[in-house]
Design a protein around this motif. Structure first.
Motif, PDB file in Angstrom:
ATOM      1  N   PRO A  84       0.822  -1.218   0.000  1.00 14.60           N
ATOM      2  CA  PRO A  84       0.000   0.000   0.000  1.00 14.60           C
ATOM      3  C   PRO A  84       0.859   1.272   0.000  1.00 14.60           C
ATOM      4  N   PRO A  85       0.273   2.399  -0.461  1.00 14.83           N
ATOM      5  CA  PRO A  85       1.002   3.660  -0.482  1.00 14.83           C
ATOM      6  C   PRO A  85       1.504   4.048   0.906  1.00 14.83           C
ATOM      7  N   GLU A  86       2.654   4.636   0.945  1.00 14.69           N
ATOM      8  CA  GLU A  86       3.251   5.254   2.146  1.00 14.69           C
ATOM      9  C   GLU A  86       3.690   4.288   3.233  1.00 14.69           C
ATOM     10  N   LYS A  87       3.175   3.049   3.228  1.00 13.65           N
ATOM     11  CA  LYS A  87       3.536   2.133   4.324  1.00 13.65           C
ATOM     12  C   LYS A  87       3.748   0.691   3.831  1.00 13.65           C
ATOM     13  N   GLY A  88       3.937   0.534   2.510  1.00 13.25           N
ATOM     14  CA  GLY A  88       4.135  -0.823   1.970  1.00 13.25           C
ATOM     15  C   GLY A  88       5.362  -1.476   2.576  1.00 13.25           C
ATOM     16  N   ALA A  89       5.162  -2.640   3.185  1.00 12.84           N
ATOM     17  CA  ALA A  89       6.214  -3.263   4.004  1.00 12.84           C
ATOM     18  C   ALA A  89       7.407  -3.735   3.169  1.00 12.84           C
ATOM     19  N   PRO A  90       8.602  -3.617   3.757  1.00 21.23           N
ATOM     20  CA  PRO A  90       9.813  -4.105   3.075  1.00 21.23           C
ATOM     21  C   PRO A  90      10.031  -5.605   3.301  1.00 21.23           C
ATOM     22  N   PHE A  91      10.937  -6.180   2.547  1.00 20.24           N
ATOM     23  CA  PHE A  91      11.389  -7.555   2.762  1.00 20.24           C
ATOM     24  C   PHE A  91      12.884  -7.523   3.023  1.00 20.24           C
ATOM     25  N   PRO A  92      13.351  -8.008   4.169  1.00 24.77           N
ATOM     26  CA  PRO A  92      14.798  -8.109   4.395  1.00 24.77           C
ATOM     27  C   PRO A  92      15.413  -9.008   3.325  1.00 24.77           C
ATOM     28  N   MET A  93      16.715  -8.868   3.111  1.00 25.21           N
ATOM     29  CA  MET A  93      17.371  -9.660   2.076  1.00 25.21           C
ATOM     30  C   MET A  93      17.355 -11.144   2.474  1.00 25.21           C
ATOM     31  N   HIS A  94      17.118 -11.991   1.493  1.00 23.39           N
ATOM     32  CA  HIS A  94      17.026 -13.436   1.746  1.00 23.39           C
ATOM     33  C   HIS A  94      17.125 -14.195   0.436  1.00 23.39           C
ATOM     34  N   GLN A  95      17.360 -15.492   0.549  1.00 22.14           N
ATOM     35  CA  GLN A  95      17.164 -16.399  -0.579  1.00 22.14           C
ATOM     36  C   GLN A  95      15.825 -17.100  -0.364  1.00 22.14           C
ATOM     37  N   ASP A  96      15.236 -17.611  -1.430  1.00 18.35           N
ATOM     38  CA  ASP A  96      13.990 -18.371  -1.241  1.00 18.35           C
ATOM     39  C   ASP A  96      14.268 -19.840  -0.917  1.00 18.35           C
ATOM     40  N   VAL A  97      15.502 -20.287  -1.169  1.00 14.53           N
ATOM     41  CA  VAL A  97      15.812 -21.714  -1.002  1.00 14.53           C
ATOM     42  C   VAL A  97      15.472 -22.272   0.381  1.00 14.53           C
ATOM     43  N   PRO A  98      15.674 -21.552   1.503  1.00 11.47           N
ATOM     44  CA  PRO A  98      15.354 -22.216   2.780  1.00 11.47           C
ATOM     45  C   PRO A  98      13.875 -22.546   2.935  1.00 11.47           C
ATOM     46  N   TYR A  99      13.023 -21.858   2.199  1.00 15.18           N
ATOM     47  CA  TYR A  99      11.581 -22.127   2.315  1.00 15.18           C
ATOM     48  C   TYR A  99      11.190 -23.443   1.643  1.00 15.18           C
ATOM     49  N   PHE A 100      11.870 -23.766   0.526  1.00 15.33           N
ATOM     50  CA  PHE A 100      11.499 -24.988  -0.210  1.00 15.33           C
ATOM     51  C   PHE A 100      12.716 -25.496  -0.993  1.00 15.33           C
ATOM     52  N   PRO A 101      13.700 -26.081  -0.258  1.00 18.33           N
ATOM     53  CA  PRO A 101      14.908 -26.555  -0.937  1.00 18.33           C
ATOM     54  C   PRO A 101      14.629 -27.674  -1.940  1.00 18.33           C
ATOM     55  N   HIS A 102      15.383 -27.666  -3.037  1.00 21.00           N
ATOM     56  CA  HIS A 102      15.246 -28.690  -4.082  1.00 21.00           C
ATOM     57  C   HIS A 102      16.630 -29.213  -4.459  1.00 21.00           C
ATOM     58  N   GLU A 103      16.659 -30.431  -4.989  1.00 24.78           N
ATOM     59  CA  GLU A 103      17.943 -31.079  -5.320  1.00 24.78           C
ATOM     60  C   GLU A 103      18.756 -30.315  -6.347  1.00 24.78           C
ATOM     61  N   LYS A 104      18.085 -29.885  -7.417  1.00 31.86           N
ATOM     62  CA  LYS A 104      18.844 -29.323  -8.554  1.00 31.86           C
ATOM     63  C   LYS A 104      18.843 -27.797  -8.589  1.00 31.86           C
ATOM     64  N   HIS A 105      18.193 -27.185  -7.634  1.00 33.39           N
ATOM     65  CA  HIS A 105      18.131 -25.709  -7.559  1.00 33.39           C
ATOM     66  C   HIS A 105      17.611 -25.070  -8.853  1.00 33.39           C
ATOM     67  N   SER A 106      16.625 -25.711  -9.459  1.00 31.72           N
ATOM     68  CA  SER A 106      16.083 -25.131 -10.703  1.00 31.72           C
ATOM     69  C   SER A 106      15.049 -24.035 -10.427  1.00 31.72           C
ATOM     70  N   MET A 107      14.624 -23.925  -9.177  1.00 37.46           N
ATOM     71  CA  MET A 107      13.483 -23.052  -8.847  1.00 37.46           C
ATOM     72  C   MET A 107      13.760 -21.582  -9.163  1.00 37.46           C
ATOM     73  N   ILE A 108      12.796 -20.955  -9.824  1.00 38.86           N
ATOM     74  CA  ILE A 108      12.894 -19.515 -10.104  1.00 38.86           C
ATOM     75  C   ILE A 108      11.589 -18.828  -9.699  1.00 38.86           C
ATOM     76  N   ALA A 109      11.711 -17.533  -9.443  1.00 32.13           N
ATOM     77  CA  ALA A 109      10.518 -16.701  -9.259  1.00 32.13           C
ATOM     78  C   ALA A 109      10.412 -15.774 -10.459  1.00 32.13           C
ATOM     79  N   ALA A 110       9.178 -15.489 -10.845  1.00 30.76           N
ATOM     80  CA  ALA A 110       8.938 -14.436 -11.833  1.00 30.76           C
ATOM     81  C   ALA A 110       7.988 -13.455 -11.152  1.00 30.76           C
ATOM     82  N   ILE A 111       8.419 -12.204 -11.045  1.00 38.44           N
ATOM     83  CA  ILE A 111       7.528 -11.197 -10.436  1.00 38.44           C
ATOM     84  C   ILE A 111       6.929 -10.372 -11.569  1.00 38.44           C
TER      85      ILE A 111
END
Ligand code: AKG
Length: 279
Positions: free
Chosen positions: A120-147
């Motif tokens: 939201p305007p004026e108060k849209g929350a930030p995200f600290p720096m992170h990788q997504d891998v700890p949330y859902f680790p995979h063998e081959k690390h093929s996972m990508i995000a598209a925003i």
């Protein structure tokens, strides 16, 4: 359009950029009109959810966001939006999205989950720096995000920021309290590379790429849809973060679906690990 032919994709220099940096911005994937339509759908969905008092839709962002700012924080979010509006079901199989994903992870593209965010305007929350891998680790690390950006996301709207080349570090140890995140003193959001985007642009990045975003201090909402995708032969280790819709093939085929009718790769992995997929 129903065809197996590849029609869209990255230029070779964009693929090279992704290999080196772990992210790439695809400009103008969707037209301004399409982005405006999807923006409207996203805000209409969030309004419906708020009116229905749906749990977890409006919140202050990750608990760890408090380490990034003392300012008021708010985020509207909902997972698996393709169950809420056909507009999202259509966009996640759009070849302009999935052909580009295929250029990064291989010809077969499988859905992990979707997530809409309104900062939201004026108060849209930030995200600290992170990788997504700890949330859902995979063998081959093929996972990508598209925003997918449904409105402009300049710096002041809290656009996504990345640490270029960090995907080559492999999985990093994260702090867990308030959501997986890296120590904010070592990885300040303000020093990461901003990826400002226009409505219709799509930012692709590896789940190993360190990323985050700042506060939306502007007078307008920032509206996005995150689509998390993988190669269907890339196994989750362990099976975690399952959700309805996970395993849907967005492009190509599921090459592991050979064990009998109705047996897709995700159900097989779950069976092997003695777990259950969300149904
Ligand atoms: O949309 C953003 O600003 C960042 C989202 C993000 O980092 C995440 O969902 O993992």
């Amino acid at each position: 359009m129903i065809t197996g032919e590849k029609r869209f994709g990255f230029r070779p220099d964009e693929i090279q950029f992704y290999r080196e940096n772990g992210y790439v911005l695809a400009e103008g994937v969707f037209s301004p009109e399409e982005a405006a339509y999807l923006r409207e759908e996203t805000h209409a969905l969030s309004q419906r959810l708020v009116e229905a008092n749906a749990p977890g839709v409006v919140f202050g962002g990750w608990g760890s966001a408090a380490k990034v700012t003392d300012l008021p924080r708010e985020l509207l979010h909902c997972h698996n939006v393709q169950y809420q509006s056909a507009a999202f079901a259509r966009v996640i199989v759009d070849p302009r999205l999935t052909d580009r994903a295929a250029d990064l992870i291989g010809p077969n593209v499988q859905l992990h989950h979707t997530k809409m965010f309104i900062k939201p305007p004026e108060k849209g929350a930030p995200f600290p720096m992170h990788q997504d891998v700890p949330y859902f680790p995979h063998e081959k690390h093929s996972m990508i995000a598209a925003i997918l950006h449904f409105d402009d996301a300049p710096l002041e709207k809290g656009c996504v920021r990345v640490v270029p080349g960090s995907h080559r570090l492999g999985p990093q140890e994260h702090l867990t309290e308030g959501g997986f995140h890296l120590p904010v003193e070592r990885f300040p959001v303000s020093e990461a590379t901003p990826c400002p985007a226009k409505a219709g642009d799509v930012l692709f990045f590896s789940y190993l790429t360190i990323h985050g975003s700042g506060v939306n201090t502007s007078g307008e909402a920032r509206t996005t849809l995150l689509v998390q995708m993988r190669d269907p032969t890339d196994r989750p280790v362990p099976l975690t973060h399952t959700s309805r819709g996970q395993g849907m093939i967005l492009r190509g085929i599921d090459p592991d679906a050979d064990a009998g009718p109705g047996v897709d790769s995700l159900s097989r992995y779950a069976k092997e690990q003695g777990g259950q997929t969300a149904r």
